[in-house]
Design a protein around this motif. Structure first.
Motif, PDB file in Angstrom:
ATOM      1  N   VAL A 159     -39.466  20.817 -23.555  1.00 27.79           N
ATOM      2  CA  VAL A 159     -38.380  19.854 -23.349  1.00 27.79           C
ATOM      3  C   VAL A 159     -38.925  18.547 -22.796  1.00 27.79           C
ATOM      4  CG1 VAL A 159     -36.766  21.752 -22.953  1.00 27.79           C
ATOM      5  CG2 VAL A 159     -37.661  20.511 -20.996  1.00 27.79           C
ATOM      6  N   GLU A 160     -40.026  18.621 -22.054  1.00 32.29           N
ATOM      7  CA  GLU A 160     -40.695  17.407 -21.600  1.00 32.29           C
ATOM      8  C   GLU A 160     -41.480  16.765 -22.752  1.00 32.29           C
ATOM      9  OE1 GLU A 160     -43.774  15.987 -18.038  1.00 32.29           O
ATOM     10  OE2 GLU A 160     -43.546  18.113 -18.515  1.00 32.29           O
ATOM     11  N   ARG A 161     -42.113  17.611 -23.556  1.00 34.41           N
ATOM     12  CA  ARG A 161     -42.877  17.102 -24.698  1.00 34.41           C
ATOM     13  C   ARG A 161     -41.987  16.334 -25.664  1.00 34.41           C
ATOM     14  NH1 ARG A 161     -44.439  21.786 -28.136  1.00 34.41           N
ATOM     15  NH2 ARG A 161     -42.481  21.335 -29.224  1.00 34.41           N
ATOM     16  N   GLU A 162     -40.835  16.918 -26.003  1.00 36.31           N
ATOM     17  CA  GLU A 162     -39.943  16.269 -26.977  1.00 36.31           C
ATOM     18  C   GLU A 162     -39.436  14.942 -26.449  1.00 36.31           C
ATOM     19  OE1 GLU A 162     -36.556  14.698 -28.827  1.00 36.31           O
ATOM     20  OE2 GLU A 162     -36.463  15.579 -26.801  1.00 36.31           O
ATOM     21  N   ALA A 163     -38.994  14.934 -25.189  1.00 38.60           N
ATOM     22  CA  ALA A 163     -38.449  13.695 -24.628  1.00 38.60           C
ATOM     23  C   ALA A 163     -39.535  12.641 -24.466  1.00 38.60           C
ATOM     24  CB  ALA A 163     -37.771  13.990 -23.292  1.00 38.60           C
ATOM     25  N   THR A 164     -40.744  13.053 -24.109  1.00 38.55           N
ATOM     26  CA  THR A 164     -41.852  12.101 -24.017  1.00 38.55           C
ATOM     27  C   THR A 164     -42.137  11.492 -25.379  1.00 38.55           C
ATOM     28  OG1 THR A 164     -42.813  13.309 -22.156  1.00 38.55           O
ATOM     29  CG2 THR A 164     -44.279  11.851 -23.387  1.00 38.55           C
ATOM     30  N   HIS A 165     -42.168  12.333 -26.409  1.00 33.40           N
ATOM     31  CA  HIS A 165     -42.373  11.830 -27.769  1.00 33.40           C
ATOM     32  C   HIS A 165     -41.282  10.828 -28.152  1.00 33.40           C
ATOM     33  CE1 HIS A 165     -43.549  12.053 -32.046  1.00 33.40           C
ATOM     34  NE2 HIS A 165     -42.249  11.972 -32.273  1.00 33.40           N
ATOM     35  N   ARG A 166     -40.046  11.152 -27.824  1.00 35.43           N
ATOM     36  CA  ARG A 166     -38.926  10.274 -28.183  1.00 35.43           C
ATOM     37  C   ARG A 166     -38.989   8.963 -27.405  1.00 35.43           C
ATOM     38  NH1 ARG A 166     -33.542  11.452 -26.318  1.00 35.43           N
ATOM     39  NH2 ARG A 166     -34.399  13.511 -25.838  1.00 35.43           N
ATOM     40  N   ALA A 167     -39.318   9.043 -26.114  1.00 39.49           N
ATOM     41  CA  ALA A 167     -39.440   7.821 -25.315  1.00 39.49           C
ATOM     42  C   ALA A 167     -40.539   6.924 -25.862  1.00 39.49           C
ATOM     43  CB  ALA A 167     -39.726   8.187 -23.860  1.00 39.49           C
ATOM     44  N   ILE A 168     -41.635   7.520 -26.283  1.00 40.16           N
ATOM     45  CA  ILE A 168     -42.731   6.730 -26.873  1.00 40.16           C
ATOM     46  C   ILE A 168     -42.258   6.046 -28.154  1.00 40.16           C
ATOM     47  CG2 ILE A 168     -44.970   6.932 -28.029  1.00 40.16           C
ATOM     48  CD1 ILE A 168     -45.604   9.186 -25.956  1.00 40.16           C
ATOM     49  N   ALA A 169     -41.517   6.773 -28.980  1.00 40.66           N
ATOM     50  CA  ALA A 169     -41.019   6.198 -30.231  1.00 40.66           C
ATOM     51  C   ALA A 169     -40.066   5.031 -29.964  1.00 40.66           C
ATOM     52  CB  ALA A 169     -40.330   7.276 -31.065  1.00 40.66           C
ATOM     53  N   LEU A 170     -39.187   5.189 -28.997  1.00 41.88           N
ATOM     54  CA  LEU A 170     -38.259   4.102 -28.676  1.00 41.88           C
ATOM     55  C   LEU A 170     -39.013   2.887 -28.131  1.00 41.88           C
ATOM     56  CD1 LEU A 170     -35.413   6.210 -26.996  1.00 41.88           C
ATOM     57  CD2 LEU A 170     -35.525   5.387 -29.361  1.00 41.88           C
ATOM     58  N   GLY A 229     -47.719  18.202 -17.347  1.00 44.22           N
ATOM     59  CA  GLY A 229     -48.709  19.067 -17.946  1.00 44.22           C
ATOM     60  C   GLY A 229     -49.128  18.738 -19.356  1.00 44.22           C
ATOM     61  N   LYS A 230     -49.789  19.697 -19.942  1.00 41.99           N
ATOM     62  CA  LYS A 230     -50.553  19.541 -21.175  1.00 41.99           C
ATOM     63  C   LYS A 230     -49.744  18.918 -22.307  1.00 41.99           C
ATOM     64  CE  LYS A 230     -52.951  22.270 -24.708  1.00 41.99           C
ATOM     65  NZ  LYS A 230     -53.340  23.641 -25.148  1.00 41.99           N
ATOM     66  N   GLU A 231     -48.542  19.427 -22.553  1.00 45.63           N
ATOM     67  CA  GLU A 231     -47.849  19.018 -23.774  1.00 45.63           C
ATOM     68  C   GLU A 231     -47.394  17.566 -23.719  1.00 45.63           C
ATOM     69  OE1 GLU A 231     -45.042  21.799 -25.326  1.00 45.63           O
ATOM     70  OE2 GLU A 231     -46.257  23.536 -24.753  1.00 45.63           O
ATOM     71  N   ALA A 232     -46.906  17.110 -22.579  1.00 44.47           N
ATOM     72  CA  ALA A 232     -46.565  15.694 -22.444  1.00 44.47           C
ATOM     73  C   ALA A 232     -47.828  14.834 -22.448  1.00 44.47           C
ATOM     74  CB  ALA A 232     -45.760  15.467 -21.171  1.00 44.47           C
ATOM     75  N   ILE A 233     -48.881  15.333 -21.806  1.00 46.01           N
ATOM     76  CA  ILE A 233     -50.152  14.596 -21.781  1.00 46.01           C
ATOM     77  C   ILE A 233     -50.659  14.366 -23.203  1.00 46.01           C
ATOM     78  CG2 ILE A 233     -52.604  14.865 -21.209  1.00 46.01           C
ATOM     79  CD1 ILE A 233     -51.662  16.119 -18.539  1.00 46.01           C
ATOM     80  N   GLU A 234     -50.547  15.367 -24.055  1.00 42.41           N
ATOM     81  CA  GLU A 234     -51.008  15.209 -25.436  1.00 42.41           C
ATOM     82  C   GLU A 234     -50.214  14.139 -26.180  1.00 42.41           C
ATOM     83  OE1 GLU A 234     -50.697  19.208 -26.834  1.00 42.41           O
ATOM     84  OE2 GLU A 234     -52.782  19.698 -26.275  1.00 42.41           O
ATOM     85  N   GLN A 235     -48.918  14.035 -25.907  1.00 43.53           N
ATOM     86  CA  GLN A 235     -48.117  12.975 -26.516  1.00 43.53           C
ATOM     87  C   GLN A 235     -48.592  11.596 -26.058  1.00 43.53           C
ATOM     88  OE1 GLN A 235     -45.612  13.572 -28.872  1.00 43.53           O
ATOM     89  NE2 GLN A 235     -46.482  15.631 -28.736  1.00 43.53           N
ATOM     90  N   ILE A 236     -48.872  11.474 -24.766  1.00 41.79           N
ATOM     91  CA  ILE A 236     -49.320  10.190 -24.223  1.00 41.79           C
ATOM     92  C   ILE A 236     -50.702   9.836 -24.760  1.00 41.79           C
ATOM     93  CG2 ILE A 236     -49.946   8.996 -22.070  1.00 41.79           C
ATOM     94  CD1 ILE A 236     -47.748  10.890 -20.756  1.00 41.79           C
ATOM     95  N   ARG A 237     -51.573  10.827 -24.862  1.00 40.48           N
ATOM     96  CA  ARG A 237     -52.910  10.576 -25.415  1.00 40.48           C
ATOM     97  C   ARG A 237     -52.806  10.108 -26.862  1.00 40.48           C
ATOM     98  NH1 ARG A 237     -55.255  14.975 -23.801  1.00 40.48           N
ATOM     99  NH2 ARG A 237     -56.228  14.025 -21.964  1.00 40.48           N
TER     100      ARG A 237
END
Length: 475
Positions: free
Chosen positions: A218-229, A244-252
């Motif tokens: 749920v953090e990964r999806e929202a991080t991805h969406r925030a990045i897209a916006l 953690g890992k999954e949001a970090i991977e989106q930011i990377r």
């Protein structure tokens, strides 16, 4: 003849870029000179064997924030800033939170009233925008940014705060035009709501199930969406309290695309884990925060992000609710299902010692990186540098003198907040600030607070360095 109000002698001075043996001469609350064998001061401090570091900038903490009826934050601007000072922090940036239906200007005015005459160190305000009306978007928010409230936070979760994607885009557009920095709490509200209902229907309501209702996806999806916006509007954002890992991977991934995505993390994701939510009885409520701490293996991904530069800011996210309190973690005096436990953990005073001990002390990050994460980069991020966040001629003499070998076992009864617990109870750290100076005045010495209540000043922020509007060249 005295040349300085105060001289710090014989210490090892460290900034985000340098480490040097020199004295620090302070005059009129500012750093006046750096050098060897400086002239005399009216007061002198022998820092032999000590580190002389910029005072910390805690750019994400909550103090006396208005709450829904029946809940109350334990720390106001007095107790919160005393606690911060005793932990080596000299600037805090808490939140002026807008309630739905409230003017954003009224929220800022109310927060000034709450702060007035209480702080012992300097402070600025972020804003929280929960109701982006046309009046807010076109008039209040732009004007407040120009007055020095140059950052604001938006939420993708919590029913009383969350915004939809269209509202987020409207706010990002204002930030791009005005040069403000947008902080994003990235968790998918609908996923959390659905999971919470499933858990409740199965009778799984103990504090430990808070983590089950907020898995990393749920953090990964929202991080991805925030990045897209952010990419759509072409404006930088900062993802706060990355766990953690999954949001970090989106930011990377975003960094690999050249996007201006910044990230913050907090102590709870380095030293706590989901196991801390699974304490006997109701005690797991002490560690209920969002996003929740992950498993122990995940901590290494956060450390790697701190060392590699993926993270720009290290904050406490201090959210002070007392455990045994009907206005705190036990609403109405009851041990409630996890859905109703106020979110947040205290950490203003322990933020810096935890990172120093676990990071610098264990070789995970170096001293310059420690200073960058805890002082210099947050000051730059929120338009306070070089007044704050460094030791340089002309900067405010906000300085923490550290004994890097001092061993401390963290106990709540040694801390200065008004919370009745610390999630780090019993943890031993090596390295602790022994003297804290705010604008050249000692505000804490050997664990004793000595700053005058009300001496702290409000700081109007400049435009954050990463968010300055891009110049448009027309051929």
């Amino acid at each position: 003849m005295e040349q300085f109000d105060l001289v710090i002698r014989n210490g090892t001075v460290a900034t985000a870029a340098d480490i040097m043996q020199c004295d620090v001469g302070i005059r009129d609350g500012k750093v006046a000179m750096l050098g060897c064998d400086l002239g005399p001061g009216r007061t002198e401090i022998d820092a032999a064997g000590k580190l002389v570091l910029p005072g910390g900038v805690d750019a994400h903490c909550h103090l006396d924030q208005p709450m829904e009826e029946g809940l109350r934050m334990a720390d106001d601007f007095r107790s919160g800033t005393v606690s911060a000072a005793c932990g080596g922090t000299t600037t805090v940036i808490p939140f002026a939170a807008q309630a739905k239906g409230q003017s954003l200007r009224a929220a800022v005015d109310d927060y000034h009233r709450r702060a007035a005459g209480k702080a012992v160190i300097d402070y600025a305000f972020h804003m929280i925008v929960s109701d982006p009306t046309e009046q807010v978007l076109k008039h209040e928010l732009p004007q407040l940014v120009r007055e020095g409230y140059t950052s604001f936070k938006i939420y993708m979760t919590y029913d009383d705060l969350k915004l939809n994607d269209r509202q987020i885009l409207e706010l990002l557009a204002v930030a791009r035009r005005e040069g403000a920095m947008v902080m994003v709490h990235a968790e998918n509200a609908d996923c959390i709501g659905w999971l919470t209902e499933q858990l409740e229907q199965a009778g799984l309501t103990a504090p430990k199930y808070h983590a089950s209702s907020r898995p990393m996806l749920v953090e990964r999806e929202a991080t991805h969406r925030a990045i897209a916006l952010s990419e759509l509007v072409d404006v930088p954002i900062l993802i706060v309290h990355v766990s953690g890992k999954e949001a970090i991977e989106q930011i990377r991934w975003a960094h690999g695309q050249g996007l201006r995505i910044y990230a913050e993390t907090c102590p709870q994701y380095l030293v706590l884990s989901a196991d801390d939510l699974d304490q006997p009885g109701y005690h797991g409520a002490k560690c209920v925060c969002s996003p929740p701490p992950r498993d122990k293996a995940n901590q290494q991904y956060v450390w790697d992000g701190l060392a590699s530069g993926l993270f720009t800011v290290f904050s406490s996210d201090h959210a002070p609710f007392r455990y045994d309190d009907p206005e705190g973690k036990k609403p109405g005096g009851q041990e409630v299902p996890f859905r109703y436990i106020p979110n947040g953990t205290p950490g203003l005073e322990t933020r810096l010692p935890l990172l120093f001990s676990e990071g610098v002390g264990r070789g995970r990050i170096d001293l310059n990186r420690f200073v960058a994460l805890t002082a210099t980069d947050p000051a730059k991020m929120y338009g306070l540098y070089p007044r704050k966040g460094t030791i340089a001629i002309g900067s405010d003499a906000d300085i923490a003198i550290w004994d890097p070998h001092k061993q401390v076992t963290i106990r709540n009864d040694m801390l200065h907040h008004d919370v009745d617990y610390t999630p780090y109870e019993g943890m031993q750290v090596t390295g602790w600030p022994v003297i804290t100076l705010s604008r050249g005045e000692i505000v804490c010495s050997d664990g004793q607070a000595c700053g005058a209540v009300g001496r702290g000043q409000f700081l109007a922020c400049g435009l954050p360095d990463p968010a300055r509007p891009r110049k448009v060249v027309v051929d």
